[in-house]
Design a protein around this motif. Sequence first.
Motif, PDB file in Angstrom:
ATOM      1  N   ASN A  98       0.858  -1.192   0.000  1.00  0.00           N
ATOM      2  CA  ASN A  98       0.000   0.000   0.000  1.00  0.00           C
ATOM      3  C   ASN A  98       0.887   1.233   0.000  1.00  0.00           C
ATOM      4  O   ASN A  98       2.103   1.155   0.216  1.00  0.00           O
ATOM      5  CB  ASN A  98      -0.938   0.006   1.213  1.00  0.00           C
ATOM      6  N   ASP A  99       0.279   2.386  -0.277  1.00  0.00           N
ATOM      7  CA  ASP A  99       1.023   3.649  -0.231  1.00  0.00           C
ATOM      8  C   ASP A  99       1.578   3.857   1.177  1.00  0.00           C
ATOM      9  O   ASP A  99       0.922   3.556   2.172  1.00  0.00           O
ATOM     10  CB  ASP A  99       0.113   4.826  -0.581  1.00  0.00           C
ATOM     11  N   GLY A 100       2.790   4.397   1.241  1.00  0.00           N
ATOM     12  CA  GLY A 100       3.367   4.689   2.549  1.00  0.00           C
ATOM     13  C   GLY A 100       4.817   5.098   2.425  1.00  0.00           C
ATOM     14  O   GLY A 100       5.396   5.176   1.337  1.00  0.00           O
ATOM     15  N   VAL A 101       5.429   5.362   3.576  1.00  0.00           N
ATOM     16  CA  VAL A 101       6.853   5.683   3.664  1.00  0.00           C
ATOM     17  C   VAL A 101       7.528   4.525   4.393  1.00  0.00           C
ATOM     18  O   VAL A 101       7.070   4.094   5.452  1.00  0.00           O
ATOM     19  CB  VAL A 101       7.085   7.011   4.392  1.00  0.00           C
ATOM     20  N   TYR A 102       8.608   4.008   3.815  1.00  0.00           N
ATOM     21  CA  TYR A 102       9.256   2.798   4.316  1.00  0.00           C
ATOM     22  C   TYR A 102      10.710   3.100   4.685  1.00  0.00           C
ATOM     23  O   TYR A 102      11.428   3.783   3.937  1.00  0.00           O
ATOM     24  CB  TYR A 102       9.205   1.692   3.255  1.00  0.00           C
ATOM     25  N   TYR A 103      11.118   2.579   5.829  1.00  0.00           N
ATOM     26  CA  TYR A 103      12.506   2.690   6.273  1.00  0.00           C
ATOM     27  C   TYR A 103      13.222   1.419   5.840  1.00  0.00           C
ATOM     28  O   TYR A 103      12.828   0.303   6.208  1.00  0.00           O
ATOM     29  CB  TYR A 103      12.580   2.854   7.784  1.00  0.00           C
ATOM     30  N   VAL A 104      14.305   1.584   5.032  1.00  0.00           N
ATOM     31  CA  VAL A 104      15.019   0.454   4.451  1.00  0.00           C
ATOM     32  C   VAL A 104      16.448   0.457   4.993  1.00  0.00           C
ATOM     33  O   VAL A 104      17.155   1.472   4.903  1.00  0.00           O
ATOM     34  CB  VAL A 104      15.035   0.540   2.914  1.00  0.00           C
ATOM     35  N   SER A 105      16.868  -0.691   5.551  1.00  0.00           N
ATOM     36  CA  SER A 105      18.210  -0.834   6.104  1.00  0.00           C
ATOM     37  C   SER A 105      18.802  -2.149   5.627  1.00  0.00           C
ATOM     38  O   SER A 105      18.132  -3.184   5.647  1.00  0.00           O
ATOM     39  CB  SER A 105      18.160  -0.799   7.639  1.00  0.00           C
ATOM     40  N   SER A 106      20.093  -2.113   5.193  1.00  0.00           N
ATOM     41  CA  SER A 106      20.714  -3.324   4.681  1.00  0.00           C
ATOM     42  C   SER A 106      22.206  -3.354   5.042  1.00  0.00           C
ATOM     43  O   SER A 106      22.861  -2.308   5.141  1.00  0.00           O
ATOM     44  CB  SER A 106      20.558  -3.412   3.161  1.00  0.00           C
ATOM     45  N   GLY A 107      22.735  -4.559   5.256  1.00  0.00           N
ATOM     46  CA  GLY A 107      24.161  -4.744   5.541  1.00  0.00           C
ATOM     47  C   GLY A 107      24.664  -6.042   4.932  1.00  0.00           C
ATOM     48  O   GLY A 107      23.904  -7.012   4.813  1.00  0.00           O
ATOM     49  N   LEU A 108      25.979  -6.064   4.556  1.00  0.00           N
ATOM     50  CA  LEU A 108      26.579  -7.242   3.948  1.00  0.00           C
ATOM     51  C   LEU A 108      27.974  -7.487   4.554  1.00  0.00           C
ATOM     52  O   LEU A 108      28.728  -6.537   4.831  1.00  0.00           O
ATOM     53  CB  LEU A 108      26.727  -7.052   2.433  1.00  0.00           C
ATOM     54  N   PHE A 109      28.314  -8.748   4.749  1.00  0.00           N
ATOM     55  CA  PHE A 109      29.637  -9.156   5.214  1.00  0.00           C
ATOM     56  C   PHE A 109      30.379  -9.737   4.011  1.00  0.00           C
ATOM     57  O   PHE A 109      29.966 -10.763   3.450  1.00  0.00           O
ATOM     58  CB  PHE A 109      29.508 -10.197   6.333  1.00  0.00           C
ATOM     59  N   LEU A 110      31.493  -9.069   3.612  1.00  0.00           N
ATOM     60  CA  LEU A 110      32.132  -9.371   2.331  1.00  0.00           C
ATOM     61  C   LEU A 110      33.479 -10.061   2.519  1.00  0.00           C
ATOM     62  O   LEU A 110      34.299  -9.658   3.375  1.00  0.00           O
ATOM     63  CB  LEU A 110      32.344  -8.076   1.535  1.00  0.00           C
ATOM     64  N   GLU A 111      33.740 -11.086   1.725  1.00  0.00           N
ATOM     65  CA  GLU A 111      35.066 -11.684   1.604  1.00  0.00           C
ATOM     66  C   GLU A 111      35.913 -10.771   0.717  1.00  0.00           C
ATOM     67  O   GLU A 111      35.529 -10.469  -0.423  1.00  0.00           O
ATOM     68  CB  GLU A 111      34.964 -13.073   0.971  1.00  0.00           C
TER      69      GLU A 111
END
Length: 421
Positions: free
Chosen positions: A312-325
């Motif tokens: 639905n319509d709205g405002v979304y908080y997006v958070s992401s993290g990665l552990f890399l070789e």
Amino acid sequence: MDIQKPRRFETSDRAHADIFNEVLDQLNENDELVGQRAEEAEKNAKDYTDHGIKQLKALAQLVKITDDTGVEKLHIQDGDALAQLFDLGAGFHTFAINTAASNRPPGSAGYVRGTFLNCGSDGYGVVIATDTTGTIFTNTINSSEWKGWRTLETESNSQVKADKALLDAKHYVDTNFTNEKLTVLTNVIGDATASGDNYPVGITFMNINNNQTGYPLSYGFLKNEKWSNYRFTQYFYGNANYSGIGSWIRHWYSTSGWTNWEKISGFAHASLTMSGRQGLEKQTTPKIKFNKKVIDSHNAFDTTLNRFTAPNDGVYYVSSGLFLENWETYFNFHLFIYKNGSLYKPIDHYRESTGGGTAREGNEFFINVNGSAVVPLKKGDYIEIFMYVGYDGTKPRAVSDQHPHYNYLDIKEVSGLNFLT
């Protein structure tokens, strides 16, 4: 016996005879004149009568609608009553139907008497009849097909039905509309853009079923709390399935109209991680494959496409993290949020040259990239995570599976009103 003419006098005294003969001649002449005028009068009378009959025939249909005694023309004892009526041919007919006949009005009592106007052999006409109780019936034939008997409502029957309807309505109101119960609107106002002035005063409920006119979801129901055209709040409740969880509110003010829908409960949230290692090819910008759900409140994340679609319509908080070789050479990792297939915002950038060139490429060097952003979405918009991968040397890079809790994508709906652009 025809009129005889008198004979003339004939004597030796001619002078005396001529005196009498003159009288006789005048009488004979008068008789001839009278006869002539009588013939003329008879002829005039006949002409007048013939003309009158022609006028009468032009003004009236000289067809009998009863028998010679004045009773009905057709007395139907048995057999198909309607077929016998139609066999009378064109014209206006009277009839009576015995109880032994078929195709008489259903439920009729005793003899049924009435009239039938047959408009011709092409099969059109109308019947009006009544039984011994005074009930009136009608039937029509159209293109040679009888349409069926219909019963005209009597005053007494109408009153009985009216009384019953009143009692039923009173019972329904007494049973369903009390201080402890609310009103369900069966005649739904189906257009979300319709004026709030059209809604009744009070607390009412409405069903929303596959509606595309501007409600937050296609399915759900409404609660209307209306004091007046200037004091009206409307709530929308989604159906209790994955994509239909949530509650919305809007207000109506007669001079300014509806406010926008604002979500007040049932906010979407999803948390994703990955199973397995994802190789990262040099100088590419691959999509990060979050293929394992931790939670997905609205079933909005597709693990086959690695994509979150706004329910639905709205405002979304997006958070992401990665552990890399990684290895101790020059490297450049740039983490992005993509919206609808295009870059929306970069959320982390890690670039470094440790040891210079590829001199220390044999030294493993794990790093973590992470970031977050607020993303406004319309229903159907989608979010994906991409990362630019740049490095020197030949050692492959990858999203490591050694520490899976470092690899995450968290999405939280933080506002039910899409106020950002």
